[in-house]
Design an enzyme around this catalytic site. Structure first.
Site, short mmCIF file in Angstrom:
data_model
loop_
_atom_site.label_atom_id
_atom_site.label_comp_id
_atom_site.label_asym_id
_atom_site.label_seq_id
_atom_site.Cartn_x
_atom_site.Cartn_y
_atom_site.Cartn_z
N ARG A 19 0.83 -1.21 0.00
CA ARG A 19 0.00 0.00 0.00
C ARG A 19 0.86 1.25 0.00
O ARG A 19 0.50 2.27 -0.60
CB ARG A 19 -0.93 0.01 1.21
N ASP A 33 -15.01 -5.09 14.11
CA ASP A 33 -14.33 -5.26 12.82
C ASP A 33 -14.36 -6.74 12.50
O ASP A 33 -13.93 -7.57 13.31
CB ASP A 33 -12.88 -4.76 12.89
N GLU A 64 -3.77 -9.22 7.93
CA GLU A 64 -2.94 -9.71 6.84
C GLU A 64 -1.57 -9.04 6.92
O GLU A 64 -1.42 -7.99 7.55
CB GLU A 64 -3.59 -9.39 5.50
N ARG A 99 1.06 -0.24 8.30
CA ARG A 99 0.40 0.99 8.72
C ARG A 99 -0.60 0.80 9.86
O ARG A 99 -1.11 1.78 10.39
CB ARG A 99 -0.33 1.62 7.52
N LYS A 158 -8.88 -8.57 13.81
CA LYS A 158 -8.36 -7.23 14.07
C LYS A 158 -8.90 -6.62 15.35
O LYS A 158 -8.15 -6.04 16.14
CB LYS A 158 -8.69 -6.31 12.89
N VAL A 187 -21.31 -3.76 10.41
CA VAL A 187 -22.45 -2.89 10.70
C VAL A 187 -23.39 -2.88 9.50
O VAL A 187 -22.97 -2.73 8.37
CB VAL A 187 -22.00 -1.45 11.06
N ASN A 195 -15.37 1.86 3.25
CA ASN A 195 -16.34 1.73 2.16
C ASN A 195 -17.52 2.65 2.41
O ASN A 195 -17.89 2.94 3.56
CB ASN A 195 -16.80 0.28 2.00
N CYS A 244 -18.91 0.13 -24.53
CA CYS A 244 -18.39 -0.06 -25.88
C CYS A 244 -16.87 0.14 -25.90
O CYS A 244 -16.15 -0.54 -26.63
CB CYS A 244 -19.07 0.89 -26.86
#
Length: 1000
Positions: free
Chosen positions: A21, A450, A455, A461, A474, A500, A525, A580
């Site tokens: 990332r 969560d 991973e 981070r 997590k 949630v 998200n 297209c």
């Protein structure tokens, strides 16, 4: 002292699985420069620890810590690496042990005494935190002469300072980090101005003095080989590149691409900058604040030199002396800069860590001179604590008490918080809250949920996790780590593993939300964000929202009745690729990657799902024919027959043969059919060449065993096919090449009945060989013959390098790119686009979490006005800070007063519909015309008289199950109704949400 660590491998390769990332933000070259850079950090209180954490996670060559001072109880309020067991130990040594766990590739050294001048020479950058001004000046003089990057930074309460000196000759290779702009060209004038016009009036997005190169131009071919040209913007669709008179006449085609040019910066020494400062403005509503704070910081240093200490909080004599010193330097207002706060250190520590990385790499534009950041408005309204209220009490929270006082600390301790998500932002929130003492009181609690597991790519981070935590949940690990940082949180964190949404409302029910003081989102998200916003509006709870994208971050504070809700304003939707273009006329690598991603789903996932549904679901054929369009029916039934009978493999060689035929279909036959329909010299109805930009005329590819791209495609496709059927594959390219070479190619025969989409509204299909659906159904095999057989659909997973998913998409995309003359993309870049990976770095997350917590102080006070709150946007690459006042909710008239989305009509008993109708008529003189609950229509003026009479007599709790055939869950207390009304003039009236207490 050195803490043992690993190093990158002998070839200097970057561990992509760990840094993926971050690599999308910084790039490989910057990462390599970082891995060759040694960093010294002097001072290991909370600010130094925050910087050290982020720099270590980033992956520099080494980090050396210098702070021989003993750990004190007060340090535990901001220094998250320390515990009570460390009290009395040297700060640097106590910190190094925990810091070394963050990144196995970064050695952690400890310098046990103040650095000597010669000690500095081994470092690319040195950072001094919370350091006496005389020492700063002494060391900066040494680094400035030696060409070593120097940063000094400190925080005092709600105020902070950062100073950079990156020497007199510092080169920035990439000032912004943005992807270079490119675009297609419509024309270029042969003139002294050389005016370039973009295709189809597409905005070029360039700025004056940008540089561009050109490719694929016909008629001014020399431009394709020229050095980058400096441009001058003439308008949103045109720019000038200078004299083009000697280059011939432009004919057609071509693209321009922006080129990042190196930027040389000159930095002042600290001694010179103190006298003639330049400021990075972090809040334009405080345009005069930096100069005032600069003066105040100088006064603080002079006070400390005179008395050997910082001023005592709320001490009038010390404050008077500070003001006297300020006046002796210049006129000023004094300050309230005392104490240590974890959120301020998160903001400044994240910012400074990014500056360290800029010093190491030349990636992004560094701060040149000073930055002062403050959040004075985070103080409680009408704040006037006594000197006794801010005195230290010998606790880990003394630094925060010095700013806010003991009474406010109790409010912090008794907060009831819901954290949604414990990934990158969630980890930082829990760290900050642990340092603040949030929810440590008798009434306090932190709920955290969560559903994801840890991973390896998270470790770069999400710093509450370690390598030995990979695979664990997590939320559980994050909560355990927070308690380890602050044992006062023991039994104060409630952990969930639930997404949630409507499916978890039995857990996060009315009672749950009613008990909360605040909700903090740490989500990735939009769907979950919108859902949480609706819940917070319903239960009138403050919501703290934030997000990051590489070096950029944003924060938003939502306060009931004061601000608009999160859902009240939305970003414009992402621009989609026309179908297209995707299917027939790609002109960019993003198009071919998305095409390959769609092919992956359509070839290795959906057919297997169709087969399994056919074999296991009774009535599946009828459900498809009743609910799907005819084209989907044909595709579905064909895929079942092919998968079970016509093309079912018996062994791996069959899979290779199938993959070879797939290659011919995708990159040879389909392309030849396209060119058969639209030959290269085709003209449009207006007389223009059909294959004019942005269309690219393709060239079909015949299989060649010596082309590694083709072998890679067949290897990935055959292994994915084998996995669908539980057949063991192989990754031996020679074996694949040999089997594929033995396959007799099927000759291409053009079809005259094929219709190809030119525009998205056009039909598409092959009328010459179309089969009716009934014939397809009759050809389906008997499910009884496949009693124990099931296929394994390929569930796309981007981070598993052994599953061939990204390998297939990369190979397919690059082969299609070759067909259309598009520059290919490597596996890494393909993975980002296909996997929709959000670039992320720890520094941005740190800053964003700190900003959110500064707003949390205001929410806990509960007395701030809307103008006191701040929504924030940052871009650490530039660097840039911007804050704005939250938007007030949109108000509308109802019932003689102004209402917003926060308002609702509460009916505190299980009312009948007749009572609801009477309620609106009696109180508002309105006629109810329609009532819905979710997607269920409960009442309408169009109902028959009999039905209307029946429903009016029923209670809400009776009517909803009767109409929807679904029982109301037992956890639901309030049912939300949307009521449509009309007034006496038969005009529609916007009615607030109606909430009926069916348990009342």
């Amino acid at each position: 002292m050195q803490i043992e660590s690993h190093t990158q491998d002998n070839q200097g390769e970057i561990d992509e699985s760990l840094y993926s990332r971050q690599l999308y933000v910084l790039g490989v070259e910057a990462m390599k420069k970082m891995s060759a850079s040694n960093v010294l950090i002097v001072g290991l209180k909370g600010l130094g620890a925050e910087i050290a954490k982020n720099v270590t996670l980033a992956g520099v060559k080494s980090v050396t810590l210098c702070d021989p001072s003993p750990v004190q109880i007060r340090d535990l309020g901001t220094q998250f690496f320390l515990t009570k067991d460390d009290i009395g130990k040297p700060r640097a040594q106590a910190t190094a042990v925990k810091l070394s766990e963050l990144n196995p590739y970064v050695p952690i050294d400890v310098m046990n005494s103040e650095p000597l001048p010669e000690d500095l020479l081994k470092f690319k950058v040195v950072v001094f935190t919370e350091t006496d001004i005389n020492k700063q000046l002494y060391y900066n003089e040494i680094t400035h002469k030696a060409g070593i990057c120097f940063i000094s930074t400190e925080t005092h309460g709600l105020f902070s300072s950062v100073f950079n000196d990156f020497t007199e000759e510092f080169i920035v290779d990439d000032p912004t980090g943005e992807t270079p702009i490119s675009g297609m060209i419509a024309s270029i004038e042969s003139s002294p101005e050389g005016i370039v016009t973009c295709l189809d009036e597409t905005r070029h997005g360039l700025e004056d003095d940008d540089y561009v190169t050109f490719s694929e131009i016909k008629g001014m071919d020399a431009l394709n080989e020229c050095e980058p040209r400096k441009i001058r913007v003439l308008g949103p669709y045109t720019f000038s590149i200078g004299d083009t008179t000697g280059l011939g006449q432009y004919i057609v085609g071509g693209t321009f691409t922006q080129v990042k040019m190196p930027l040389q910066l000159k930095f002042k020494s600290l001694n010179d900058a103190m006298k003639d400062p330049e400021f990075l403005f972090t809040d334009f509503s405080k345009i005069e604040r930096p100069a005032q704070v600069h003066l105040a910081f100088r006064a603080l240093h002079q006070f400390q030199n005179e008395l050997g200490r910082l001023p005592a909080p709320q001490n009038k004599a010390d404050a008077s002396r500070i003001i006297e010193i300020c006046k002796s330097i210049n006129q000023s207002e004094g300050n309230k800069a005392t104490g240590e706060l974890s959120p301020i250190m998160a903001v400044v520590g994240g910012f400074v860590a990014q500056e360290v990385l800029k010093a190491c790499t030349g990636k992004f534009t560094p701060l040149n001179n000073y930055m002062y950041f403050d959040s004075l408005e985070s103080l409680p309204v009408d704040f006037s604590p006594s000197e006794d209220d801010v005195k230290p009490i010998g606790s880990r929270y003394d630094g925060q008490i010095a700013v806010f006082g003991r009474k406010f600390q109790e409010r912090i301790a008794n907060c009831r918080q819901f954290l949604v998500g414990s990934g990158a932002i969630g980890c930082e929130m829990l760290k900050n809250w642990a340092m603040m003492g949030l929810a440590t009181g008798e009434k306090g609690v932190i709920h955290v949920t969560d559903m994801d597991s840890i991973e390896k790519s998270n470790l770069n981070r999400q710093f509450l996790f370690r390598s030995y935590d990979v695979g664990k949940l997590k939320s559980e690990v994050a909560a355990t780590s927070a308690v380890a940082m602050n044992p006062d949180l023991k039994d104060k964190i409630v952990v969930y593993q639930d997404r949630v949404g409507s499916e978890s409302e039995a857990i996060f029910n009315d009672e749950f939300f009613g008990s909360l003081d605040c909700v903090t989102n740490a989500l990735d998200n939009m769907e979950a964000r919108m859902y949480m916003d609706r819940r917070c509006v319903m239960f009138r709870k403050p919501l703290l929202e934030s997000g990051t994208l590489g070096s950029k971050g944003n924060t938003q504070v939502i306060v009931p009745f004061l601000t608009e809700s999160y859902s009240a304003s939305r970003d414009p939707p992402e621009k989609s690729i026309p179908m297209c273009t995707l299917h027939n006329f790609p002109n960019a690598i993003e198009h071919t990657i998305q095409w390959a991603r769609d092919k992956f789903e359509g070839i290795f996932a959906q057919p297997a799902l169709n087969v399994n549904a056919y074999l296991t679901q009774e009535g599946y054929v009828d459900s498809v024919t009743n609910h799907q369009v005819e084209a989907v029916q044909r595709e579905t039934f064909s895929s079942i027959t092919h998968s079970l009978v016509a093309k079912k493999p018996k062994n791996f060689d069959d899979c290779v043969v199938w993959a070879r035929h797939l290659f011919d279909e995708l990159f040879d036959h389909t392309i030849q059919q396209l060119l058969f329909n639209f030959p290269r010299d085709s003209l449009t109805s207006s007389g223009q060449l059909f294959w004019s930009p942005p269309k690219r005329a393709p060239s079909h590819i015949a299989f060649h065993p010596d082309d590694p791209r083709q072998v890679d495609f067949i290897l990935a496709a055959s292994n994915l096919r084998a996995a669908n059927y539980g057949i063991l594959g192989t990754n031996d390219p020679d074996y694949i090449r040999n089997v594929a070479s033995s396959v007799e190619p099927v000759p291409f025969v053009p079809k005259s009945g094929v219709v190809i989409k030119v525009n998205d509204n056009d039909p598409e299909g092959d009328s010459s060989t179309s089969i009716d659906v009934s014939s397809l159904i009759s050809s389906l095999p008997n499910p009884a013959e496949f009693k124990d057989f099931r296929m394994t659909p390929a569930e796309f997973e981007k981070d598993d390098d052994s599953n061939y998913h990204i390998d297939f998409i990369t190979a397919a995309s690059n082969l299609r790119a070759a067909v259309y003359g598009i520059s290919p993309a490597d596996r890494f870049h393909t993975k980002q686009i296909a996997g929709k990976i959000i670039p992320a770095i720890a520094t941005t997350t740190s800053v964003v979490s700190g900003l959110v917590c500064l707003e949390l102080y205001k929410i806990l006070d509960g007395n701030h006005k809307v103008e006191d709150y701040k929504n924030g946007f940052i871009n650490l690459a530039l660097p840039f800070f911007a804050f704005s006042e939250p938007i007030a909710p949109e108000m509308r008239d109802f019932g003689g007063k102004k209402v917003s989305d926060w308002d609702a009509i509460f009916i505190e008993h299980d009312a009948t519909f007749s009572e609801i109708i009477d309620y609106f008529e009696k109180n508002y003189s309105l006629e109810v015309s329609m009532v819905t609950s979710g997607t269920t229509l409960l009442f309408s003026s169009f109902l028959s008289k009999k039905k209307a009479t029946e429903r009016k007599a029923m209670k809400v709790s009776e009517l909803i199950p009767s109409v929807s055939n679904k029982e109301i869950p037992s956890h639901v207390k309030y049912v939300v109704l949307v009521v449509l009304c009309s007034d006496e003039d038969d005009e529609d009236v916007d009615v607030p949400e109606v909430r009926v207490n069916i348990r009342g």
